[in-house]
Motif scaffolding. Sequence first.
Motif, PDB file in Angstrom:
ATOM      1  N   TYR A 175       0.821  -1.205   0.000  1.00 34.81           N
ATOM      2  CA  TYR A 175       0.000   0.000   0.000  1.00 34.81           C
ATOM      3  C   TYR A 175       0.857   1.257   0.000  1.00 34.81           C
ATOM      4  CZ  TYR A 175       1.119  -0.390   4.982  1.00 34.81           C
ATOM      5  OH  TYR A 175       1.784  -0.507   6.176  1.00 34.81           O
ATOM      6  N   ALA A 176       0.232   2.353  -0.420  1.00 32.41           N
ATOM      7  CA  ALA A 176       0.821   3.685  -0.334  1.00 32.41           C
ATOM      8  C   ALA A 176      -0.290   4.627   0.094  1.00 32.41           C
ATOM      9  CB  ALA A 176       1.404   4.115  -1.683  1.00 32.41           C
ATOM     10  N   ALA A 177       0.022   5.585   0.983  1.00 27.51           N
ATOM     11  CA  ALA A 177      -1.027   6.465   1.494  1.00 27.51           C
ATOM     12  C   ALA A 177      -0.456   7.809   1.928  1.00 27.51           C
ATOM     13  CB  ALA A 177      -1.749   5.805   2.667  1.00 27.51           C
ATOM     14  N   TYR A 178      -1.350   8.817   1.902  1.00 31.79           N
ATOM     15  CA  TYR A 178      -1.018  10.155   2.392  1.00 31.79           C
ATOM     16  C   TYR A 178      -2.117  10.587   3.359  1.00 31.79           C
ATOM     17  CZ  TYR A 178      -0.045  15.142   2.635  1.00 31.79           C
ATOM     18  OH  TYR A 178       0.233  16.407   3.096  1.00 31.79           O
ATOM     19  N   PHE A 179      -1.718  11.206   4.472  1.00 31.95           N
ATOM     20  CA  PHE A 179      -2.638  11.595   5.546  1.00 31.95           C
ATOM     21  C   PHE A 179      -2.365  13.049   5.921  1.00 31.95           C
ATOM     22  CE2 PHE A 179      -3.087  12.142  10.167  1.00 31.95           C
ATOM     23  CZ  PHE A 179      -4.366  11.663  10.421  1.00 31.95           C
ATOM     24  N   SER A 180      -3.420  13.876   5.971  1.00 32.15           N
ATOM     25  CA  SER A 180      -3.287  15.300   6.321  1.00 32.15           C
ATOM     26  C   SER A 180      -4.158  15.597   7.533  1.00 32.15           C
ATOM     27  CB  SER A 180      -3.721  16.170   5.143  1.00 32.15           C
ATOM     28  OG  SER A 180      -3.726  17.542   5.503  1.00 32.15           O
ATOM     29  N   ASP A 181      -3.604  16.331   8.514  1.00 29.30           N
ATOM     30  CA  ASP A 181      -4.299  16.574   9.785  1.00 29.30           C
ATOM     31  C   ASP A 181      -4.152  18.040  10.189  1.00 29.30           C
ATOM     32  OD1 ASP A 181      -5.754  15.892  12.023  1.00 29.30           O
ATOM     33  OD2 ASP A 181      -4.051  15.076  13.133  1.00 29.30           O
ATOM     34  N   LYS A 182      -5.284  18.757  10.293  1.00 27.25           N
ATOM     35  CA  LYS A 182      -5.265  20.177  10.651  1.00 27.25           C
ATOM     36  C   LYS A 182      -6.132  20.403  11.879  1.00 27.25           C
ATOM     37  CE  LYS A 182      -4.337  24.589  10.091  1.00 27.25           C
ATOM     38  NZ  LYS A 182      -4.800  25.039  11.416  1.00 27.25           N
ATOM     39  N   ILE A 183      -5.521  20.954  12.935  1.00 26.69           N
ATOM     40  CA  ILE A 183      -6.204  21.299  14.180  1.00 26.69           C
ATOM     41  C   ILE A 183      -6.143  22.811  14.341  1.00 26.69           C
ATOM     42  CG2 ILE A 183      -6.223  20.993  16.690  1.00 26.69           C
ATOM     43  CD1 ILE A 183      -4.802  18.316  16.229  1.00 26.69           C
ATOM     44  N   SER A 184      -7.281  23.412  14.686  1.00 27.65           N
ATOM     45  CA  SER A 184      -7.328  24.870  14.784  1.00 27.65           C
ATOM     46  C   SER A 184      -6.276  25.382  15.764  1.00 27.65           C
ATOM     47  CB  SER A 184      -8.718  25.329  15.222  1.00 27.65           C
ATOM     48  OG  SER A 184      -9.089  24.743  16.457  1.00 27.65           O
ATOM     49  N   GLY A 185      -5.562  26.428  15.337  1.00 28.33           N
ATOM     50  CA  GLY A 185      -4.522  27.018  16.159  1.00 28.33           C
ATOM     51  C   GLY A 185      -3.165  26.386  16.000  1.00 28.33           C
ATOM     52  N   LEU A 186      -3.066  25.297  15.235  1.00 28.35           N
ATOM     53  CA  LEU A 186      -1.802  24.600  15.027  1.00 28.35           C
ATOM     54  C   LEU A 186      -1.521  24.469  13.534  1.00 28.35           C
ATOM     55  CD1 LEU A 186      -2.185  21.649  17.584  1.00 28.35           C
ATOM     56  CD2 LEU A 186      -0.920  23.781  17.923  1.00 28.35           C
ATOM     57  N   SER A 187      -0.257  24.432  13.170  1.00 29.03           N
ATOM     58  CA  SER A 187       0.096  24.205  11.781  1.00 29.03           C
ATOM     59  C   SER A 187      -0.240  22.767  11.387  1.00 29.03           C
ATOM     60  CB  SER A 187       1.587  24.479  11.557  1.00 29.03           C
ATOM     61  OG  SER A 187       2.372  23.648  12.397  1.00 29.03           O
ATOM     62  N   ARG A 188      -0.490  22.547  10.105  1.00 27.54           N
ATOM     63  CA  ARG A 188      -0.928  21.253   9.603  1.00 27.54           C
ATOM     64  C   ARG A 188       0.157  20.190   9.763  1.00 27.54           C
ATOM     65  NH1 ARG A 188      -0.469  18.583   4.762  1.00 27.54           N
ATOM     66  NH2 ARG A 188       0.768  20.319   3.933  1.00 27.54           N
ATOM     67  N   VAL A 220       4.854   4.064   2.270  1.00 30.80           N
ATOM     68  CA  VAL A 220       4.508   2.814   1.584  1.00 30.80           C
ATOM     69  C   VAL A 220       4.769   1.666   2.545  1.00 30.80           C
ATOM     70  CG1 VAL A 220       4.976   3.718  -0.720  1.00 30.80           C
ATOM     71  CG2 VAL A 220       6.820   2.624   0.576  1.00 30.80           C
ATOM     72  N   GLY A 221       4.000   0.576   2.390  1.00 29.87           N
ATOM     73  CA  GLY A 221       4.175  -0.528   3.318  1.00 29.87           C
ATOM     74  C   GLY A 221       3.706  -1.849   2.753  1.00 29.87           C
ATOM     75  N   ILE A 222       3.900  -2.901   3.538  1.00 33.43           N
ATOM     76  CA  ILE A 222       3.485  -4.246   3.176  1.00 33.43           C
ATOM     77  C   ILE A 222       2.868  -4.917   4.401  1.00 33.43           C
ATOM     78  CG2 ILE A 222       5.809  -5.133   3.651  1.00 33.43           C
ATOM     79  CD1 ILE A 222       5.291  -7.260   1.491  1.00 33.43           C
ATOM     80  N   ARG A 223       1.839  -5.717   4.134  1.00 33.64           N
ATOM     81  CA  ARG A 223       1.137  -6.434   5.213  1.00 33.64           C
ATOM     82  C   ARG A 223       0.903  -7.868   4.768  1.00 33.64           C
ATOM     83  NH1 ARG A 223      -4.722  -4.126   6.605  1.00 33.64           N
ATOM     84  NH2 ARG A 223      -4.746  -4.176   4.316  1.00 33.64           N
ATOM     85  N   THR A 224       1.192  -8.814   5.644  1.00 35.73           N
ATOM     86  CA  THR A 224       0.918 -10.209   5.353  1.00 35.73           C
ATOM     87  C   THR A 224       0.238 -10.861   6.548  1.00 35.73           C
ATOM     88  OG1 THR A 224       1.869 -12.276   4.504  1.00 35.73           O
ATOM     89  CG2 THR A 224       3.147 -11.089   6.148  1.00 35.73           C
ATOM     90  N   LYS A 225      -0.690 -11.749   6.266  1.00 37.92           N
ATOM     91  CA  LYS A 225      -1.458 -12.433   7.309  1.00 37.92           C
ATOM     92  C   LYS A 225      -1.091 -13.902   7.350  1.00 37.92           C
ATOM     93  CE  LYS A 225      -5.304  -9.241   6.503  1.00 37.92           C
ATOM     94  NZ  LYS A 225      -6.719  -9.084   6.090  1.00 37.92           N
ATOM     95  N   PHE A 226      -1.247 -14.496   8.523  1.00 33.09           N
ATOM     96  CA  PHE A 226      -0.971 -15.921   8.658  1.00 33.09           C
ATOM     97  C   PHE A 226      -2.009 -16.574   9.562  1.00 33.09           C
ATOM     98  CE2 PHE A 226       1.514 -13.698  11.886  1.00 33.09           C
ATOM     99  CZ  PHE A 226       1.269 -14.415  13.033  1.00 33.09           C
TER     100      PHE A 226
END
Length: 348
Positions: A323-336, A342-348
């Motif tokens: 997978y590849a992902a981007y996450f953006s987080d903005k809280i009032s009064g604070l800079s973003r 990127v990552g990998i996940r495997t189950k067993f």
Amino acid sequence: MGIKKPVLAGCVLAAALCASGAASADSSVELYGQVDAWLGAQRNPGPYDRSWTQGGGGMSTSYWGLKGSEDLSGGLKAVFALEDFFLPQTGAMGRYTGDAMFSRNAYVGLQSDTLGKVTIGRLTTPYFVSTILFNPFVDSYTFSPMVFHTYLGASGQGIVGDSGWNQSVMYSTPSYNGLSANVIYGFSGDPDHSGQNKWGANALYFHGAFSATVAYQQVEFDSTPGDLDTLAPGFRRQQAVQAGAAYDFGFAKLFGQYQYIRNVIGGGDVTMNGGQVGVSVPLGHGSVLASYAYTGSSGASDVKRNTWALGYDYTLSKRTDVYAAYFSDKISGLSRGDTFGVGIRTKF
């Protein structure tokens, strides 16, 4: 005439296999889990620099577990589970330093085909299950906006009490035409705070392409009885309610959640309103994931939080995905703040 040793050994082995087969018909034990690791960078909201990292649990927290059951006849079974979170980047157990070994689940109980299941021990809460089933990033503590707004609250937002409760008992109904429910109660275990407790419930409905949930919980302590005062003077209890729904159109699956949280505080209550909308779109051998969450506080606190995420999860096999992902987080009064990787996940 004596029996030769190879023949005797073969007889013993055959007897053991027969005994093993008879036992497996009545009981079973299963080893299972998943390993998830990612590479990328993080920057928290506020005056912080971006840090590059090799982390664990990009799409879901790594864990391993043992679960089993024993047939007690008449449709009744004894069941148990022991599940340990771990950090693949260091090999340490738990989700963080000091976390218990079996912090995901540690329970024993009875399950009936017609009456449902009762379990006691450390249990994953129904509220957490409802939270993760109705957003496209599911239980990601790295990229899921709804998980951040619910379990990684900032500036006084979010719920207290963790996603799993110690010293608890839970009843789960059987599924009736796609409808099921769970009720949980957590004891304080402290005679000096015997009136403090945690309790909650949820209902889940699955029918074809449509699914829905409603969940509620009330918490009178966070991790140890009497500790809410350390979070905010006069903090007595927290009440939270959540509703969610999803519909799979085939070409896209839509998700929606609403959440209301009330902190009962002597110096002035704080309430939080918000929710999440998301979509999962099949593309090639994977899915495009997108989610947006908003929470606004009122009362003794006035904080707004806007969070969004975009990702692609590619299936390599039945057990493994990248997978590849981007996450953006903005809280009032604070800079973003933001996170990408990127990552990998495997189950067993």
